[in-house]
Design a protein around this motif. Structure first.
Motif, PDB file in Angstrom:
ATOM      1  N   PRO A  63       0.805  -1.223   0.000  1.00  0.00           N
ATOM      2  CA  PRO A  63       0.000   0.000   0.000  1.00  0.00           C
ATOM      3  C   PRO A  63       0.838   1.272   0.000  1.00  0.00           C
ATOM      4  CG  PRO A  63      -0.004  -1.025   2.165  1.00  0.00           C
ATOM      5  CD  PRO A  63       0.664  -1.998   1.251  1.00  0.00           C
ATOM      6  N   ASN A  64       2.106   1.143   0.361  1.00  0.00           N
ATOM      7  CA  ASN A  64       3.029   2.279   0.353  1.00  0.00           C
ATOM      8  C   ASN A  64       4.254   1.880  -0.464  1.00  0.00           C
ATOM      9  OD1 ASN A  64       4.209   4.751   0.925  1.00  0.00           O
ATOM     10  ND2 ASN A  64       5.028   4.078   2.890  1.00  0.00           N
ATOM     11  N   ALA A  82       6.678  10.689  -5.521  1.00  0.00           N
ATOM     12  CA  ALA A  82       6.524  10.938  -4.087  1.00  0.00           C
ATOM     13  C   ALA A  82       5.172  11.562  -3.785  1.00  0.00           C
ATOM     14  CB  ALA A  82       7.653  11.833  -3.589  1.00  0.00           C
ATOM     15  N   ASN A  83       4.716  12.462  -4.653  1.00  0.00           N
ATOM     16  CA  ASN A  83       3.389  13.051  -4.486  1.00  0.00           C
ATOM     17  C   ASN A  83       2.282  12.022  -4.656  1.00  0.00           C
ATOM     18  OD1 ASN A  83       3.517  15.841  -3.792  1.00  0.00           O
ATOM     19  ND2 ASN A  83       4.360  16.288  -5.818  1.00  0.00           N
ATOM     20  N   ARG A  84       2.581  10.942  -5.355  1.00  0.00           N
ATOM     21  CA  ARG A  84       1.612   9.858  -5.544  1.00  0.00           C
ATOM     22  C   ARG A  84       1.679   8.822  -4.426  1.00  0.00           C
ATOM     23  NH1 ARG A  84      -0.973   8.668 -10.472  1.00  0.00           N
ATOM     24  NH2 ARG A  84      -1.257  10.590 -11.659  1.00  0.00           N
ATOM     25  N   GLY A  85       2.497   9.052  -3.416  1.00  0.00           N
ATOM     26  CA  GLY A  85       2.560   8.152  -2.273  1.00  0.00           C
ATOM     27  C   GLY A  85       3.681   7.142  -2.309  1.00  0.00           C
ATOM     28  N   PHE A  86       4.562   7.213  -3.313  1.00  0.00           N
ATOM     29  CA  PHE A  86       5.694   6.294  -3.371  1.00  0.00           C
ATOM     30  C   PHE A  86       6.805   6.760  -2.432  1.00  0.00           C
ATOM     31  CE2 PHE A  86       3.574   5.357  -7.331  1.00  0.00           C
ATOM     32  CZ  PHE A  86       3.814   4.007  -7.549  1.00  0.00           C
ATOM     33  N   ARG A  87       7.494   5.812  -1.836  1.00  0.00           N
ATOM     34  CA  ARG A  87       8.719   6.095  -1.092  1.00  0.00           C
ATOM     35  C   ARG A  87       9.846   6.116  -2.128  1.00  0.00           C
ATOM     36  NH1 ARG A  87       9.709   1.655   1.499  1.00  0.00           N
ATOM     37  NH2 ARG A  87       7.903   0.481   0.728  1.00  0.00           N
ATOM     38  N   ALA A 111      10.105  13.926   1.075  1.00  0.00           N
ATOM     39  CA  ALA A 111      11.238  13.171   1.605  1.00  0.00           C
ATOM     40  C   ALA A 111      11.691  12.153   0.565  1.00  0.00           C
ATOM     41  CB  ALA A 111      10.860  12.473   2.903  1.00  0.00           C
ATOM     42  N   ILE A 112      12.635  12.551  -0.273  1.00  0.00           N
ATOM     43  CA  ILE A 112      13.158  11.693  -1.333  1.00  0.00           C
ATOM     44  C   ILE A 112      14.649  11.479  -1.075  1.00  0.00           C
ATOM     45  CG2 ILE A 112      13.537  11.442  -3.820  1.00  0.00           C
ATOM     46  CD1 ILE A 112      11.137  13.309  -4.239  1.00  0.00           C
ATOM     47  N   ASP A 113      15.077  10.239  -1.158  1.00  0.00           N
ATOM     48  CA  ASP A 113      16.473   9.893  -0.912  1.00  0.00           C
ATOM     49  C   ASP A 113      17.240   9.986  -2.229  1.00  0.00           C
ATOM     50  OD1 ASP A 113      18.841   8.971   0.082  1.00  0.00           O
ATOM     51  OD2 ASP A 113      18.192   6.894   0.344  1.00  0.00           O
TER      52      ASP A 113
END
Length: 261
Positions: A63-64, A82-87, A111-113
Motif C-alpha cells: 500500500p506504500n 513521491a506526491n503519488r505516495g511512493f517512497r 522526503a526523497i532519498d
C-alpha cells in the motif's frame, strides 16, 4: 564500422554536466525545460503522460510502494512519484543534478532519498523496489557493456511483483541526424569529437573525422528484443514507452533461470 577502443574512460559525458551547470546558473528546473522551455517545466515533464498512464495499468501489493528512479536529473519524476505516495529514491551520476534535486524536493516538503550513483556500476545497497523508472535515461546509456550492467542492476533491485517503466527515444524514419553519424546496425548515434582519443573508449574514425558515442536510438522492435534478451517480460509497449516485469523463474542477479525461485 571499425571501432578504436581505449581503456581509460567510458564514452563522452561532458554534455550532461555542462547542461546541469547552466540550469543551475539560469534557474532552469528540469532537463526537458532546458531543451524545450515552451513545452516543458518541472511539473510538465516529457514522460509524465506515459507515467500516469502506466501507473493506471499496474498495481502493487504494497500500500506504500517504493520507487527507484535512475538518471533522475533534477528529480521531476521522483517528485511526481513521491506526491503519488511512493517512497522514492533518485540516482544520478551528476553531483549537480542531485544537488538541484535535493533542493527542489525540500521546497516541496518531499522526503526523497537522492544519491550520486551510476546505475552501470555496482550499487551501494541491496534494497529492492516495487517500481523502477527510466525517464529518458536509457538512450544516453550507449554501449552494450553499460546497458547489460544497467539491466542486471534493474533485475537485482526489482521485486518479483514489481514493474520497470521506461520512456526512451527510439529510431524512426525521417528523424534528423544531420551533423551526426548514425549506425543503423547498432542504433548508436555518434557526434564529432575533437579531443585526444587516447583518453576515451569507443572512438570511431570515419571520413576523416573522429566520432564519439552520444545516444542509442533503437527501433521499437530492436528495443523489445533487447529487453527480452536481458530477461524482462514486456507487458506493454508503444514505441519507446515500455512496461516490463521480471518473470517468475528468472534470477534477479544474473538473468538466468533460477530453479530455487
Amino acid at each position: 564500422m571499425e571501432v578504436t577502443r581505449h581503456p581509460m574512460k567510458k564514452y563522452y559525458e561532458d554534455e550532461h554536466e555542462t547542461a546541469y551547470r547552466t540550469m543551475r546558473e539560469k534557474g532552469i528546473m528540469a532537463w526537458d525545460q532546458y531543451y524545450d522551455p515552451g513545452r516543458y517545466d518541472f511539473d510538465r515533464f516529457m514522460m509524465r503522460p506515459f507515467l500516469e498512464r502506466a501507473l493506471s495499468l499496474v498495481s502493487f501489493d504494497n500500500p506504500n510502494p517504493s520507487a527507484l528512479e535512475y538518471g533522475c536529473g533534477t528529480g521531476a519524476a521522483s517528485c511526481f512519484l513521491a506526491n503519488r505516495g511512493f517512497r522514492a529514491v533518485g540516482l544520478d551520476l551528476s553531483p549537480i543534478a542531485i544537488e538541484l534535486a535535493q533542493a527542489f524536493a525540500k521546497e516541496r516538503e518531499l522526503a526523497i532519498d537522492y544519491k550520486v550513483q551510476d546505475m552501470t556500476e555496482s550499487l551501494t545497497n541491496g534494497k529492492q523496489y516495487d517500481l523502477i523508472v527510466d525517464n529518458y535515461c536509457l538512450q544516453s546509456i550507449v554501449t552494450d557493456e553499460d546497458r547489460e550492467a544497467l539491466f542486471a542492476n534493474v533485475r537485482a533491485r526489482l521485486k518479483n511483483t514489481g514493474y520497470y517503466i521506461i520512456a526512451t527515444a527510439v529510431y524512426h524514419d525521417g528523424r534528423d541526424y544531420e551533423g551526426s553519424l548514425y549506425d543503423a546496425t547498432t542504433g548508436i548515434l555518434y557526434d564529432k569529437f575533437d579531443r585526444d582519443p587516447a583518453d576515451y573508449v569507443d572512438v570511431v574514425e570515419r571520413e576523416g573525422y573522429l566520432w564519439i558515442p552520444n545516444r542509442r536510438h533503437l527501433t521499437p522492435d530492436a528495443l523489445l528484443a533487447e529487453l527480452r534478451r536481458a530477461g524482462f517480460q514486456v507487458v506493454f509497449q508503444e514505441e519507446g514507452n515500455v512496461i516490463c516485469r521480471v518473470p517468475e523463474g528468472v534470477a534477479h542477479e544474473s538473468g538466468q533461470q533460477n530453479n530455487d525461485s
